[in-house]
Motif scaffolding. Structure first.
Motif, short mmCIF file in Angstrom:
data_model
loop_
_atom_site.label_atom_id
_atom_site.label_comp_id
_atom_site.label_asym_id
_atom_site.label_seq_id
_atom_site.Cartn_x
_atom_site.Cartn_y
_atom_site.Cartn_z
N LEU A 131 26.82 0.03 14.73
CA LEU A 131 26.43 0.95 13.68
C LEU A 131 25.10 0.52 13.06
CD1 LEU A 131 27.84 3.41 12.81
CD2 LEU A 131 28.99 2.13 11.02
N ARG A 132 24.91 -0.78 13.01
CA ARG A 132 23.68 -1.31 12.42
C ARG A 132 22.46 -0.83 13.20
NH1 ARG A 132 24.15 -7.51 11.77
NH2 ARG A 132 26.16 -6.83 10.91
N ASP A 176 17.97 -10.34 8.36
CA ASP A 176 17.99 -10.10 9.79
C ASP A 176 16.56 -9.84 10.26
OD1 ASP A 176 18.18 -9.12 12.33
OD2 ASP A 176 19.89 -7.81 11.93
N GLN A 177 16.01 -10.80 10.95
CA GLN A 177 14.60 -10.64 11.30
C GLN A 177 14.37 -9.53 12.31
OE1 GLN A 177 13.06 -13.33 14.14
NE2 GLN A 177 14.57 -14.87 13.53
N VAL A 178 15.42 -9.16 13.06
CA VAL A 178 15.23 -8.05 13.99
C VAL A 178 14.94 -6.77 13.21
CG1 VAL A 178 16.29 -6.69 15.82
CG2 VAL A 178 16.76 -9.13 15.66
N GLU A 179 15.71 -6.54 12.12
CA GLU A 179 15.44 -5.38 11.27
C GLU A 179 14.02 -5.41 10.74
OE1 GLU A 179 18.31 -5.08 8.10
OE2 GLU A 179 19.96 -5.17 9.54
N GLU A 220 0.84 -1.20 0.00
CA GLU A 220 0.00 0.00 0.00
C GLU A 220 0.88 1.25 0.00
OE1 GLU A 220 -3.15 -0.07 -0.39
OE2 GLU A 220 -3.53 -2.21 -0.05
N ASP A 221 0.24 2.35 -0.41
CA ASP A 221 0.91 3.64 -0.43
C ASP A 221 1.46 3.97 0.96
OD1 ASP A 221 1.77 6.07 -1.12
OD2 ASP A 221 -0.20 7.03 -1.17
N GLY A 222 2.75 4.27 1.03
CA GLY A 222 3.35 4.69 2.28
C GLY A 222 3.68 3.56 3.23
N GLU A 223 3.49 2.34 2.77
CA GLU A 223 3.75 1.20 3.64
C GLU A 223 5.23 0.82 3.62
OE1 GLU A 223 0.84 -2.55 4.56
OE2 GLU A 223 1.51 -2.29 2.52
N PHE A 224 5.72 0.28 4.72
CA PHE A 224 7.08 -0.23 4.79
C PHE A 224 6.99 -1.75 4.84
CE2 PHE A 224 11.52 0.98 6.16
CZ PHE A 224 12.03 -0.31 6.09
N VAL A 225 7.44 -2.37 3.77
CA VAL A 225 7.34 -3.83 3.68
C VAL A 225 8.73 -4.43 3.69
CG1 VAL A 225 6.67 -5.75 2.18
CG2 VAL A 225 5.17 -3.77 2.43
N ALA A 226 8.90 -5.49 4.48
CA ALA A 226 10.20 -6.17 4.51
C ALA A 226 10.05 -7.57 3.93
CB ALA A 226 10.70 -6.26 5.94
#
Lengths: 361, 322
Positions: free
Chosen positions: A168-169, A193-196, A27-33
């Protein structure tokens, strides 16, 4: 700002199918990993989205326009590469402004936009430097800056933090989270990296062997994994899986020298999964499974205890408070929080139930 | 030598390791260090001896000869007479001019064709190995053998080149490629391009393969055309390799002897007499070893100049990588 739609997207190299039909809406503006093990196709999928590789079958649309045949630079997307892919002979400012320069943007505007992006990323002082004069974190910020300057409709990140050291990560993760709030642009982020993924994403797509295993919010995936793969992939330490023995009616099954009573399911469960934090180590007692401590890992706030269960091949890991200590080979009872047991059918799909499970020795 | 490695080295030198460790620290400073340095020279000695015997001595001898006037077996010391003579003779300056033309044109085309072939080979999808080996062939063949083959190919009456060119109507049948002053230099230049390109191609191909793929991808995302990708990704990444390999090629080409010696011997009418061929002719046709040595020393000076440039370019390239 854009909506990204993929339907039936396949990618094959010769006779090898790398992606076997991906349906996905961002969707618009969504952050998908995108997460998944190595070789699951997550990076390939990203390369299809940005247009560096061609889609073999299926369609991809940005804001309703099919872009299968649109070249990368015309798709209105920007990509941050794992290796940063900065041009070594150009200054930071030239690196960031290169796309605009190629597009014929007037010099004044290029400078303005580069400076604006540099301010966001705190790179103002480094604009005249060459990439080799920067630290890893600064190079990463330049790579992100190069993407910001183009004001894309969609941001793509290909494992952007994997070349950075641990401390740094974490910093850069926070930086990206801040950027997401500030820009509100659609973002697609590939990581192993599932934490990210858990901390950054609105929505996580778990990929395995070229297929989507499950799509959902981080907590959905954690609390209600759709199948054994997702259950095992999301969460650290991994979920414990125990094979179920023979059922003896009333939803009761033999397990690891004890028994578990499960609510009645439509399909016969063959395996149960328990997250490490839902196991407690205690004195051996009536309602507990028993085992021997194989080893413990002290992380300070938590302790991970690996217990070889009596009457089972599996070793389970329990996440217990950090101050608790156990000796190796110490006999312990393992108590299971039965309200959060996951059950899986023979084909690996999760079986949901209405009632509660019960575990007894 | 770092502190950490000293005890180990000394321990090896002395059989009683523990005894060494218990001795006072001054062992490392005084005689120990001197002994280490002495050991270092022992290890260097074979290489040093060879270098002196094979390079330094002949060089000194050549310089000494350049100060003599030789006639048969007799030689008289004449100081800088040989140098005075060559710097005032038109033959030397003509030869230098031909050398400069020969080297400049050859190196230019080695680089140009080498880069072109390297770019093609990098993209070649099929029969890659075959092409690589095929393009390398001129470099594998001994230059004098290659030159002999070319002499046959360019032979005026029966040569394949005249036959093919006249077949398509480009030349009349009896073009004397190596016998006409105006054509001879061009001919040996073409043969040297054939010989020298593969090596440059190989170097540049290695360089091309070292350019990270994602720089091209980033450029594609930025909207760069194929030409712009070449201009802004390939060329800057190859810059130092281009400088280093062209300097190396220059040093090699300016002293190249085999092809011209075999094909024309410097003729016709000295039209292809580059410096190495002039040296050869002066020494072995005119039996004037003193003058030949003097020209050799001058050529050495020119090559040293380029060598210094080469070493600087190398150091620059290395500094850039850090």
């Amino acid at each position: 700002m854009a909506k990204l739609e993929l339907s039936g997207v396949k990618k094959s190299y010769g006779s090898t199918d790398v992606l076997k039909g991906i349906d996905l809406t961002v969707e618009d503006g969504e952050f998908v990993a995108f997460v998944g093990p190595s070789g699951c196709g997550k990076s390939t999928l990203l390369r299809l989205i940005c247009g560096l590789d061609e889609i073999s079958e299926g369609t991809m649309a940005i804001d309703g326009h099919i872009v299968n045949d649109v070249p990368p630079s015309k798709r209105g997307i920007a990509m941050v590469f794992q290796s940063y892919a900065l041009y070594p002979h150009m200054s930071v400012a030239d690196n960031m402004g290169y796309a605009l320069r190629l597009a014929g943007t007037p010099n004044g505007e290029i400078r303005q936009r580069v400076q604006a992006a540099a301010r966001i990323l705190r790179l103002d002082a480094y604009l005249d430097r060459k990439p080799r004069q920067l630290s890893g974190g600064q190079r990463q910020r330049v790579a992100i800056g190069r993407a910001i300057v183009r004001e894309p409709k969609v941001f793509l990140f290909d494992e952007p933090l994997s070349n950075l050291d641990a401390a740094l990560r974490v910093d850069m993760r926070i930086e990206i989270a801040r950027m997401k709030e500030r820009l509100g642009t659609t973002m697609v982020y590939v990581t192993h990296d599932q934490v990210e993924a858990m901390t950054l994403a609105d929505k996580i797509v778990v990929l395995n062997a070229g297929k989507v295993e499950q799509i959902g919010s981080p907590l959905e995936l954690y609390n209600k994994p759709g199948n054994r793969f997702v259950a095992g992939f999301i969460g650290s330490p991994k979920m414990n899986f125990l094979k179920l023995g023979k059922g003896c009616g009333n939803g009761s099954y033999a397990v690891a020298g004890g028994s578990v009573t499960l609510p009645v399911f439509a399909h016969a469960p063959v395996e149960i999964g328990i997250r490490p934090e839902h196991l407690t180590l205690a004195e051996r007692g009536k309602n507990t499974l028993s085992g021997v401590v194989a080893m413990t890992e002290h992380l300070g706030s938590d302790t991970y205890a690996y217990v070889a269960l009596n009457g089972a091949e599996e070793t389970v890991v329990a996440r217990i408070p950090g101050e608790k200590t156990f000796r190796p080979r110490q006999e312990v009872g393992v108590e299971v929080d039965a309200s959060v047991i996951h059950a899986f059918a023979a084909d690996g799909t999760a079986i949901t139930s209405s009632g509660n499970a019960r575990v007894a020795a | 030598m770092s502190v950490a490695t000293r005890p180990a080295t000394a321990g090896q030198a002395d059989d009683v390791g523990i005894g060494v460790a218990s001795r006072s620290r001054s062992v490392w400073r005084g005689p120990g260090l001197r002994r280490e340095r002495r050991h270092g020279y022992y290890f260097l000695a074979p290489a040093l001896l060879l270098t002196v015997a094979l390079i330094a001595l002949p060089l000194a001898r050549a310089f000494w000869t350049s100060l003599q006037r030789t006639r048969g077996l007799r030689s008289d010391f004449t100081g800088l007479d040989n140098y005075l003579y060559i710097f005032t003779s038109t033959q030397f300056w003509d030869s230098l001019r031909i050398s400069v033309i020969f080297t400049a044109v050859c190196v230019f085309f080695h680089m140009l064709v080498g880069l072109g072939l390297a770019l093609l080979l990098k993209r070649a999808v099929f029969a890659r190995t075959l092409f690589r080996v095929g393009f390398l062939a001129p470099w594998i063949v001994a230059p004098s053998i290659g030159a002999i083959i070319w002499v046959w190919l360019l032979e005026p009456q029966f040569g394949v080149v005249n036959y093919m060119l006249s077949g398509i109507g480009l030349v009349d049948r009896y073009q004397a490629w190596l016998g006409t002053p105006s054509l001879a230099l061009a001919s040996v230049i073409i043969v040297d391009i054939w010989r020298g390109t593969p090596f440059v191609m190989l170097l540049l191909l290695a360089g091309l393969q070292g350019i990270p793929k994602d720089q091209y991808e980033a450029a594609a995302m930025d909207g760069a055309t194929a030409w712009q990708q070449f201009r802004f990704v390939t060329l800057p990444n190859l810059r130092y390799l281009l400088i280093v390999s062209s300097t190396l090629d220059l040093i090699y080409t300016i002293r190249h002897f085999d092809i011209i010696a075999v094909m024309t011997g410097g003729g016709p009418i000295d039209a292809t007499e580059v410096l190495p061929v002039l040296i050869y002719n002066t020494a072995f046709t005119q039996n004037n070893f003193g003058r030949a040595s003097a020209i050799g020393i001058v050529l050495l000076g020119i090559i040293l100049l380029f060598s210094i440039f080469y070493l600087r370019a190398m150091r620059l390239g290395k500094a850039r990588e850090d």
